[in-house]
Design a protein around this motif. Structure first.
Motif, mmCIF file in Angstrom:
data_model
loop_
_atom_site.group_PDB
_atom_site.id
_atom_site.type_symbol
_atom_site.label_atom_id
_atom_site.label_comp_id
_atom_site.label_asym_id
_atom_site.label_seq_id
_atom_site.Cartn_x
_atom_site.Cartn_y
_atom_site.Cartn_z
ATOM 1 N N ILE A 103 45.945 40.249 52.846
ATOM 2 C CA ILE A 103 46.842 39.482 51.979
ATOM 3 C C ILE A 103 46.142 39.227 50.655
ATOM 4 C CG2 ILE A 103 48.078 37.291 51.711
ATOM 5 C CD1 ILE A 103 47.875 37.110 54.884
ATOM 6 N N GLY A 104 46.722 39.735 49.561
ATOM 7 C CA GLY A 104 46.068 39.591 48.268
ATOM 8 C C GLY A 104 44.929 40.575 48.120
ATOM 9 N N MET A 105 44.370 40.636 46.917
ATOM 10 C CA MET A 105 43.345 41.656 46.671
ATOM 11 C C MET A 105 42.263 41.151 45.720
ATOM 12 S SD MET A 105 42.313 44.645 47.533
ATOM 13 C CE MET A 105 43.665 44.734 48.705
ATOM 14 N N ALA A 106 41.027 41.522 46.014
ATOM 15 C CA ALA A 106 39.870 41.275 45.163
ATOM 16 C C ALA A 106 38.805 42.267 45.617
ATOM 17 C CB ALA A 106 39.392 39.836 45.321
ATOM 18 N N ALA A 107 37.651 42.247 44.977
ATOM 19 C CA ALA A 107 36.647 43.286 45.258
ATOM 20 C C ALA A 107 36.176 43.250 46.709
ATOM 21 C CB ALA A 107 35.468 43.136 44.299
ATOM 22 N N LYS B 118 32.031 43.641 43.616
ATOM 23 C CA LYS B 118 31.757 42.326 44.217
ATOM 24 C C LYS B 118 30.350 41.840 43.849
ATOM 25 C CE LYS B 118 32.218 38.944 47.329
ATOM 26 N NZ LYS B 118 33.147 37.834 47.104
ATOM 27 N N SER B 119 29.418 42.765 43.742
ATOM 28 C CA SER B 119 28.022 42.430 43.436
ATOM 29 C C SER B 119 27.731 42.450 41.936
ATOM 30 C CB SER B 119 27.089 43.428 44.137
ATOM 31 O OG SER B 119 27.399 43.547 45.512
ATOM 32 N N ILE B 139 40.774 45.396 39.768
ATOM 33 C CA ILE B 139 39.915 44.434 40.470
ATOM 34 C C ILE B 139 38.539 44.285 39.824
ATOM 35 C CG2 ILE B 139 41.114 44.705 42.695
ATOM 36 C CD1 ILE B 139 38.703 46.308 43.700
ATOM 37 N N GLY B 140 38.149 45.246 38.962
ATOM 38 C CA GLY B 140 36.782 45.192 38.421
ATOM 39 C C GLY B 140 36.687 44.962 36.933
ATOM 40 N N THR B 141 37.815 45.056 36.233
ATOM 41 C CA THR B 141 37.896 44.896 34.773
ATOM 42 C C THR B 141 36.729 45.572 34.042
ATOM 43 O OG1 THR B 141 36.849 42.706 34.797
ATOM 44 C CG2 THR B 141 39.251 42.766 35.031
ATOM 45 N N TYR B 142 35.967 44.801 33.275
ATOM 46 C CA TYR B 142 34.955 45.385 32.380
ATOM 47 C C TYR B 142 33.783 46.025 33.119
ATOM 48 C CZ TYR B 142 32.167 41.384 33.576
ATOM 49 O OH TYR B 142 31.450 40.467 34.288
#
Lengths: 169, 169, 169, 169
Positions: A103-107, B118-119, B139-142
């Motif tokens: 559910i949802g998203m991130a790294a 993430k890191s 999810i990682g942009t720059y």
């Protein structure tokens, strides 16, 4: 006997209010089936909300934590697995779950979906945008399912559990 | 003194011939700068090709392996780090690299890109399709850069190494 | 609320019948207090016996497994944490337990005692020979306690839990 | 071609001056053979001294670090493998070394000896007291050798490398 464990994965601090609400509802629905909710265990976002939902239905919850102690862990994790391994714990979340809902998203969440597909686990995507769905369909093909509601997600889980006689040993 | 380590990540068995050719050329170019090439160490695909390229320029190579022994490891890994941790080793690939280049895509590779973001590591995407680029940019942009050639990748790495005084301690 | 988790560690295939009997009795006594028994989860020796004992008192059990699937896992592990990390999972056993009891000795078990001392965890040695006790006292000093029976072990655990308000967050 | 890697393990902050001197001499002797020195990578004790010794003979060194960054890592680690896994990295030290020499003793070091024996690795104990030797002989039998000098240690390593055609693939 081994319990059926449903992994509910999603962002921590960056979860949207909608992500959290869906996670709460899904955690509650999973617990109502008598299944265990497993998350990344932190006191934020989807992890916390899913376990809070499970507790609302008096379910059992497991949090697999990145730290070597319980700092920043959710009060709603009944069993705290402390790994001290940071993001290396993500694979444990995946391997220990019979099926995974995202559910949802991130790294960090994206790493969990990816590791699930690498490990030949079934993943249900919930509340995801079109790009995310297309990306994971491209790399995961039939292992990726897309649900549009908690109810539909529960039907998919029940079907999977039935067909695969989960937990199998 | 700590060596500069460039992570080159990509599919194993499912790498395309083009992925392998690019990996070979990049491994060679990295080694020509005196930098170390780090990969997942297996005897297939981008991992093997990148280290073969590095050896073509007499460079040093590190393979961080999923197994607890050297079965299926590449002959072109000078230093074999045996983890016995399966996909949990992916985070080690990321944390041990000063910067990461990703060639081609598969589930394991996607977990490495995700863990890198993430890191807070810089990731250069090479030979990727539009969906992959859009997903990781979201999810990682720059932290995500897109290169269209080995030469452009090398310019990006050089710039990063210079600005960040890599290796820093 | 977080449950109190008691780690019971000891040999697998090389456990003696006495090790297994003590483990069964301890697992049962721990479960009778309402505490959770955590072990290495395999279907052999102290791990299996301790969880069997816990089940005899209708307790909850956790097995933290070395494999990425449930092959060779104990039927008496209610919650199977699958790590796929081999012996790297030993640190998880330690960190996730509020206090650790060690019955019998082998190489894997010795690594768990050592990791517990490294992590500043209290360890109770049960059914150990003089050399083992002296070795771990030398490296662990006050963190190592020696018990001569299951009853004495239970008193030590109760005292520890009381003084340290386990589980603490 | 895969390099021959000699693991030199021992205490960090609690190493004695004698431990450090022996570690320096051994690291130098190993490097003079053209072999790589692998340690836990921190800037203290046996780890740091062994790599300093290797550098004195212009050898190559690997530090497998517990942290996810290079804080407190030794300046004498050429290749820094950053695991972010705390003590779970100890198994990587063991699996990645062809043979392991242990100088001095502490809890972390004891876990490494134990994990080596569990993984069927040969371990040479150097500068150890009688209790330590007897304990590890009890659990490791023929896998444990005891050396009384750096010279004797080097003979044991050479013999092992020759007989086992290390590195083998």
């Amino acid at each position: 006997m081994a319990k059926t464990i449903i992994g509910i994965m999603g962002p921590g601090e960056s979860a949207t209010p909608e992500d959290n609400e869906i996670a709460f509802d899904l955690g509650k629905a999973v617990a109502q089936e008598g299944w265990v909710v497993l998350t990344g265990g932190r006191s934020f976002g989807v992890m916390d909300a899913a376990m809070r939902g499970a507790h609302d239905a008096k379910g059992l919850t497991i949090g697999v934590l990145p730290n070597d102690n319980s700092v920043n862990s959710s009060d709603h994790a009944d069993i705290k697995i402390m790994t001290g391994m940071g993001s290396a714990r993500n694979i444990i979340n995946i391997l220990s779950s019979n099926i995974i809902v995202v559910i949802g998203m991130a790294a960090g969440t994206a790493s969990e979906v990816s590791l699930a597909l690498k490990s030949n686990k079934k993943v249900i995507l919930l509340n995801q945008d079109e790009i995310t769905i297309r990306f994971f369909k491209n790399i995961g093909t039939y292992k990726v399912q897309v649900a549009s509601s908690v109810a539909e997600t529960m039907e998919m889980i029940k079907s999977y559990v039935k067909v695969n006689k989960v937990p199998v040993k």
